[in-house]
Write a protein that holds these residues in place. Structure first.
Motif, PDB file in Angstrom:
ATOM      1  N   ARG A 333       0.800  -1.224   0.000  1.00  8.64           N
ATOM      2  CA  ARG A 333       0.000   0.000   0.000  1.00  8.64           C
ATOM      3  C   ARG A 333       0.830   1.270   0.000  1.00  8.64           C
ATOM      4  O   ARG A 333       0.278   2.357  -0.116  1.00  8.64           O
ATOM      5  N   MET A 334       2.136   1.183   0.179  1.00  6.14           N
ATOM      6  CA  MET A 334       2.894   2.393   0.471  1.00  6.14           C
ATOM      7  C   MET A 334       4.098   2.580  -0.437  1.00  6.14           C
ATOM      8  O   MET A 334       4.933   1.682  -0.565  1.00  6.14           O
ATOM      9  N   ASN A 335       4.170   3.730  -1.082  1.00  5.16           N
ATOM     10  CA  ASN A 335       5.407   4.235  -1.665  1.00  5.16           C
ATOM     11  C   ASN A 335       5.999   5.210  -0.655  1.00  5.16           C
ATOM     12  O   ASN A 335       5.367   6.214  -0.327  1.00  5.16           O
ATOM     13  N   TYR A 336       7.175   4.920  -0.139  1.00  4.61           N
ATOM     14  CA  TYR A 336       7.775   5.769   0.882  1.00  4.61           C
ATOM     15  C   TYR A 336       8.550   6.903   0.196  1.00  4.61           C
ATOM     16  O   TYR A 336       9.651   6.698  -0.309  1.00  4.61           O
ATOM     17  N   THR A 337       7.953   8.095   0.196  1.00 10.44           N
ATOM     18  CA  THR A 337       8.634   9.260  -0.360  1.00 10.44           C
ATOM     19  C   THR A 337       9.474   9.901   0.733  1.00 10.44           C
ATOM     20  O   THR A 337       9.094   9.903   1.905  1.00 10.44           O
ATOM     21  N   GLN A 338      10.612  10.464   0.359  1.00 10.72           N
ATOM     22  CA  GLN A 338      11.495  11.134   1.307  1.00 10.72           C
ATOM     23  C   GLN A 338      11.813  10.233   2.509  1.00 10.72           C
ATOM     24  O   GLN A 338      11.858  10.687   3.652  1.00 10.72           O
ATOM     25  N   TRP A 339      12.050   8.955   2.255  1.00  9.04           N
ATOM     26  CA  TRP A 339      12.390   8.027   3.343  1.00  9.04           C
ATOM     27  C   TRP A 339      13.751   8.406   3.933  1.00  9.04           C
ATOM     28  O   TRP A 339      14.561   9.090   3.295  1.00  9.04           O
TER      29      TRP A 339
END
Length: 466
Positions: A333-339
């Protein structure tokens, strides 16, 4: 009798102490030693009075060193002290209007006594924007992206006081991201904020300023961890996987377990459901009710974590050694932006070169101790960690210079002490499971557990008073 009474009382005290030791609660991660002063500060600046209230600019500043607010963004709430209403907003909006039936003519933007505010999306028309708004509720950290470490909106409040003495401070502030995790203190009247012109030659100030501080607890955010760490090395064939059930468990009967999906297969084995990555059923699960609350939908693994960090000791040179770090996303469910990734290791003071990650040293303890590093992706290259699948990983390598006074591969020294992903503490394997040098042997497991030791201490005390 007196001696016997003292003996019984002493024995009871020892037994009580032993019981307290055995039942001591685990840490809730409410205090973070790597970021002891980190918080979200909300400044409520009243800029002008209106016939029945005021216009204010509300700004959230992220003073956390490595924890940001990611998608789907922040939700800010409070309870009005009187019967205030929101006439209009710029740069944000409330999730509900509430009952405004008593108003004739102009209708307020929101009449709820406990409104919930959300940020506007990128691309909002310019006449609905102010500075630091309209980023879908995402607030980055000062370390990683200082230009986007704040979020603001303007609010016009009615049915409120019109002077510093008659206006009332809102109560019960809440900050959701969008789930729990942050606890906010009460609003405190502070020194009015000053605003400087671009040339710095003139300063204006708010008519009144309130400050609210919100702090984060990982335990409140989720009852189970959100990431885990696995280890390997060139000098040992053993791959130490994440501990089983690091972030949750699944079982054969389907009760009290996390729902998960196996990609690239079809069928079922009772532990989860097998589907191909483009399966309509998998897509339906991704778009299910948990999508908007940020609830993970993970790929079936033994650890059941949305994120796994793998630390591999890759090469050994005469004066340097090399580490490879791989971050894998198991969350459909998740695209981690600015991880971002934070790790602790005693050799980080000697980082010589880093490939494909950004790096900044953190010194939480002062005194020249540099054993904590923050890593994040290169913009437009690997700052987006894609959801579970073939592209759901990012990786980099670190070249470190050897310090002859401390360097060793013995006893797991080459592996990190602690690892954080997006500010959450990750589950580490137990130290006795680390890959060992070929000429070394794991520490002999002690036959006595802590509980067993306490039992013998209590028994010896009882015998001494017998």
């Amino acid at each position: 009798m007196a001696a016997g009474g003292r003996s019984v009382a002493c024995c009871a005290a020892v037994l009580l102490a032993a019981a307290l030791l055995l039942s001591a609660p685990t840490t809730t991660e409410a205090y973070d030693s790597l970021d002891p002063n980190g918080n979200i500060t909300i400044k409520w600046d009243i800029m002008q009075w209106t016939p029945d209230g005021y216009v204010a600019v509300v700004t959230m500043f992220n003073y956390q060193r490595f924890r940001h607010i990611g998608a789907p963004g922040w939700q800010l709430g409070w309870t009005w002290a009187k019967k205030e209403v929101i006439w209009s907003m710029v740069g944000a909006q409330t999730t509900e209007q509430g009952d405004c039936s008593k108003f004739k003519g102009n209708t307020p933007h929101c009449c709820k006594r406990d409104p919930t505010i959300v940020d506007l999306l990128p691309g909002t028309p310019y006449n609905m924007q102010i500075a630091n708004c309209c980023k879908a509720g995402v607030i980055n950290t000062m370390n990683q992206d200082p230009d986007n470490a704040a979020s603001s909106f303007q609010i016009s409040v009615g049915l409120a006081g019109t002077t510093n003495k008659t206006v009332k401070v809102p109560k019960n502030f809440t900050l959701k991201t969008p789930g729990p995790g942050y606890t906010c203190g009460r609003a405190i009247v502070g020194r009015p904020t000053k605003f400087f012109t671009q040339d710095g030659r003139r300063a204006t100030q708010a008519l009144m300023t309130w400050n609210v501080t919100c702090t984060y607890s990982q335990f409140l955010a989720q009852k189970t961890p959100s990431c885990c760490v696995s280890l390997s090395s060139f000098y040992n064939e053993t791959i130490v996987n994440c501990p089983t059930c690091s972030c949750g468990c699944r079982n054969a009967n389907g009760t009290n377990c996390m729902k998960c999906f196996f990609p690239r297969y079809k069928g079922s084995n009772g532990l989860g459901v097998f589907h191909s990555e483009d399966s309509p059923m998998l897509q339906s699960a991704i778009d299910g009710p948990g999508k908007w609350t940020g609830q993970p939908l993970v790929q079936c693994t033994s650890h059941m974590c949305p994120i796994r960090i793998h630390w591999h000791v890759k090469l050994n040179y005469k004066e340097y050694w090399r580490v490879k770090i791989t971050i894998t996303n198991f969350n459909f469910r998740m695209n981690y932006t600015q991880w971002n990734l934070v790790a602790q290791h005693p050799n980080f003071d000697n980082i010589t070169q880093l490939f494909s990650f950004n790096y900044k040293p953190l010194t939480p303890y002062g005194g020249g101790i540099n054993d904590t590093a923050m890593f994040w992706g290169v913009k437009f290259y690997n700052d987006l960690l894609m959801q579970a699948g073939k592209l759901g990983n990012v990786q980099s390598e670190i070249l470190l210079r050897k310090d002859s006074r401390t360097f060793t591969f013995d006893k797991g020294w080459a592996f990190p002490r602690r690892v954080y992903f997006n500010g959450d503490n990750c589950v580490m394997p137990p130290p006795d499971a680390y890959p060992w040098l070929p000429n070394a042997s794991p520490l002999t497991k002690q036959p006595l557990t802590f509980s067993f030791l306490v039992f013998w201490v209590v028994l010896a005390t009882l015998l001494a008073y017998a």
